[in-house]
Design an enzyme around this catalytic site. Structure first.
Site, PDB file in Angstrom:
ATOM      1  N   TRP A  99       2.117  -1.284   0.688  1.00  0.00           N
ATOM      2  CA  TRP A  99       3.009  -0.237   1.211  1.00  0.00           C
ATOM      3  C   TRP A  99       2.901   1.048   0.413  1.00  0.00           C
ATOM      4  CZ3 TRP A  99       3.602  -1.692   5.760  1.00  0.00           C
ATOM      5  CH2 TRP A  99       3.758  -3.052   6.069  1.00  0.00           C
ATOM      6  N   ASP A 165      10.782   4.070  -0.993  1.00  0.00           N
ATOM      7  CA  ASP A 165      10.700   3.249   0.213  1.00  0.00           C
ATOM      8  C   ASP A 165      11.501   1.980  -0.068  1.00  0.00           C
ATOM      9  OD1 ASP A 165      10.098   1.523   2.271  1.00  0.00           O
ATOM     10  OD2 ASP A 165       7.924   1.511   1.918  1.00  0.00           O
ATOM     11  N   LYS A 189      14.901  -5.155   8.256  1.00  0.00           N
ATOM     12  CA  LYS A 189      15.097  -6.262   7.327  1.00  0.00           C
ATOM     13  C   LYS A 189      16.608  -6.468   7.130  1.00  0.00           C
ATOM     14  CE  LYS A 189      10.681  -5.012   5.977  1.00  0.00           C
ATOM     15  NZ  LYS A 189       9.660  -5.637   6.791  1.00  0.00           N
TER      16      LYS A 189
HETATM   17  C1  LIG Z   1       8.222  -2.077   1.937  1.00  0.00           C
HETATM   18  C2  LIG Z   1       7.796  -1.684   3.314  1.00  0.00           C
HETATM   19  N1  LIG Z   1       7.499  -0.405   3.563  1.00  0.00           N
HETATM   20  C3  LIG Z   1       7.099  -0.001   4.790  1.00  0.00           C
HETATM   21  C4  LIG Z   1       6.974  -0.879   5.826  1.00  0.00           C
HETATM   22  C5  LIG Z   1       6.526  -0.375   7.168  1.00  0.00           C
HETATM   23  O1  LIG Z   1       7.642  -0.267   7.981  1.00  0.00           O
HETATM   24  P1  LIG Z   1       7.516   0.047   9.528  1.00  0.00           P
HETATM   25  O2  LIG Z   1       6.815  -1.117  10.138  1.00  0.00           O
HETATM   26  O3  LIG Z   1       8.911   0.206   9.981  1.00  0.00           O
HETATM   27  O4  LIG Z   1       6.721   1.295   9.657  1.00  0.00           O
HETATM   28  C6  LIG Z   1       7.286  -2.218   5.616  1.00  0.00           C
HETATM   29  C7  LIG Z   1       7.168  -3.163   6.754  1.00  0.00           C
HETATM   30  O5  LIG Z   1       7.299  -4.338   6.615  1.00  0.00           O
HETATM   31  C8  LIG Z   1       7.706  -2.628   4.334  1.00  0.00           C
HETATM   32  O6  LIG Z   1       8.004  -3.905   4.101  1.00  0.00           O
END
Ligand SMILES: Cc1ncc(COP(=O)(O)O)c(C=O)c1O
Ligand SMILES: Cc1ncc(COP(=O)(O)O)c(C=O)c1O
Ligand SMILES: [Mg+2]
Ligand SMILES: [Mg+2]
Ligand SMILES: [Mg+2]
Ligand SMILES: [Mg+2]
Lengths: 355, 355
Positions: A99, A165, A189
């Site tokens: 991420w 994030d 989540k």
């Molecule tokens: C820590 C983290 N950041 C970003 C994301 C990406 O999120 P999205 O699918 O809503 O773009 C996720 C998705 O699981 C995540 O766990």
């Protein structure tokens, strides 16, 4: 058979959220209409957004001078919006896995991205703690909980503002919002269904960059329009509100943190104790309270598939690990009852007896 | 009292969509879990996206070589993504009001925007028909139905590919997809709840522009990942699928078009006949089948507020006109039964008798 929902996201939600949402899909706020078919500008729906914003502020003790938004596009769109709005010539990123890397990729579009530290050398199974952040970076970005690698970070010390994030651990523990210029999280989540993205942004951090920002990517536009510049994701936001109400009733983030610590301890203790399994995160303080990643101990590697089938037959859902880690991942988000964690532990013990 | 839902969007959905969604919020596809809490990568949810894509292709007779995506961000994010992916140095836009203008604004970011024609001279109450499109424009963009001004456009003749914002009339009438490089629509009128955005894009139109495209704004990324580059808006997409099934069962866009024509005729006929009211769109062929806009006849202008209250008391919801037009707007989307249109007509006649 009772199902135990260990999905990493979209993931388990409180019964309260599900019941209230199912009701509102048929009859929202006594309108006789579905929450899916009322104008976002109706007084009933504006009240939903207003209450959700107020509860986010209350539960996270958001200081004055911050705006709370419900946007679309997931955390992935925030990887882009964060630097678009906040990055000057340089930004710093702490790389704790997938991420963080995806966030860095979008920032490179705008200038120099300094990776202050990375745990890539050990497949991101720990959190780097000693690093320097360039004083001329616009911000230091970190991923508070790495959903894939099962690690968590506390807000790093830095001489620049933080951007975080918090997709996979927001509302699971207190956070010092004041250290941050920006916090963002996909809802799917700890908050609600996918389709809504929570953004908490410091007003005075905006408008400092000399760059034309496309309308939909400009936080100021969404702030001015109170998340209604365009049609927000109405049903997902409604569901988020239900979870926020549930969390407040339960005692807020301080109360849920205690429960989360307890739940995670039950599972990590069993992983450590049970000869068949081991944690993928050796350093206990780096272990996530939300995503418990573990693998078979090397001597029992060949049992992986068998355990997955065994656990699935016992009602465990979504425990297959992410392909970049392998093994298993049991996500124990806020809504997960300790009974489900205990059911997994029982399953591990039963499996151990067979071997 | 029976409510008649004339909201312009989010707006009325079929009973079928509401019932199936309420069910799935509690128990999705027999999983025992909510559709809000299952992984988007679970086989059950992948089946939802696959079926929804297949039904879009079937219902709109999408030719080979086009991809169908469910994204987030609404049509407003498409105002940006369209030029990001498709515009070279120049693009042409037909300006039929607010939505076209907003689309033009984002395109100006990338190069020269040629407004081929505009009906701004008459508050967008007609559709300009005679105009030239520069042969070197990457595309001609039009808004197939202007939700605010109550006008509709048929796909214009042009010597360049078309790009269309079909947010407020997609699935209401057949469309010749082959003339288009791109069609997009926020879901929240004829398809489902807000939070999902439908995109139909010609594969070979992509990758021709020499510009770095941020990951989340790149159609190719979403095509490669079959709308799962990041977490899609799962519950909204599930609800869209239900509406697509309902529409297929009913006979598809050809069948619904007949019904839509009939419904709109009942209402326009009454507006024309009734001395108290008049249409805001004089040219009958430009009148929208989805958003019927009307005002008090000048002699009765002072009755506007009284009629709004009168109609509201009779269960009419969402008929207040948009501030840029005033008066009234009755949206008669696919899911609106003729009985609701008749109820509004009855209300107008009753009101006429009183005056
Ligand atoms: C820590 C983290 N950041 C970003 C994301 C990406 O999120 P999205 O699918 O809503 O773009 C996720 C998705 O699981 C995540 O766990
Ligand atoms: C024709 C048209 N285009 C674009 C939009 C904007 O869509 P969204 O709110 O999903 O961004 C609307 C919204 O009503 C619309 O009617
Ligand atoms: Mg307000
Ligand atoms: Mg062990
Ligand atoms: Mg597939
Ligand atoms: Mg008349």
């Amino acid at each position: 058979m009772k199902k135990h929902n260990f999905y990493a996201g979209p993931s388990i939600l409180p019964e309260y959220t599900k019941e209230k949402t199912a009701e509102a899909v048929l009859n929202f706020a006594g309108t006789g209409l579905s929450v899916m078919e009322v104008s976002h500008r109706s007084k009933e729906f504006v009240a939903v957004v207003d209450e959700a914003v107020a509860l986010v502020k209350e539960l996270l003790k958001v200081p004055e001078g911050y705006s709370v938004l419900f946007l679309q596009g997931g955390a992935s769109l925030q990887f882009l919006m964060a630097p678009y709005n906040l990055m000057g010539l340089k930004a710093a990123y702490l790389n704790t896995g997938v991420w963080s890397k995806k966030a860095m990729k979008e920032a490179k579009f705008f200038g120099e991205v300094v990776e202050v530290a990375s745990s890539a050398d050990a497949n991101f199974n720990y959190i780097p703690k000693q690093f320097d952040t360039p004083a001329d970076a616009s911000y230091l970005h970190y991923t508070s909980n790495n959903t894939i690698f099962g690690t968590k970070v506390n807000a790093p010390e830095a001489n620049v503002p933080l951007v975080a994030d918090m997709s996979s651990d927001i509302f699971s523990r207190p956070v010092d919002v004041a250290k941050h210029d920006l916090i963002y999280a996909g809802a799917q989540k700890n908050l609600g269904p996918s389709g809504a993205t929570l953004v908490i942004v410091k007003d005075e951090a905006l408008g400092k960059i000399d760059r034309v920002i496309p309308t939909m990517l400009d936080y100021r536009i969404h702030i001015q329009n109170e998340s209604m510049f365009n049609t927000p994701s109405t049903l997902p936001v409604f569901a988020c509100l239900q979870t926020l109400r549930w969390l407040k009733e339960l005692g807020g983030v301080e109360a849920i943190e205690k429960i989360n610590i307890e739940k995670a301890a039950v599972l990590y203790d069993e992983i450590d104790r049970n000869k068949l399994f081991q944690s993928t995160v050796p350093n206990k303080e780096d272990r996530s309270l939300m995503n418990v990643t573990f693998v078979m101990a090397p001597e029992f590697a060949e049992l992986e598939k068998e355990f997955l089938d065994f656990a699935t037959a016992k009602g465990m859902i979504g425990i297959k690990g992410h392909r970049s880690v392998g093994g298993f991942r049991a996500s124990t988000y806020n809504a997960m009852p300790i009974e489900s964690v205990q059911a997994l532990v029982d399953t591990m013990q039963e499996f151990e007896k067979k071997h």
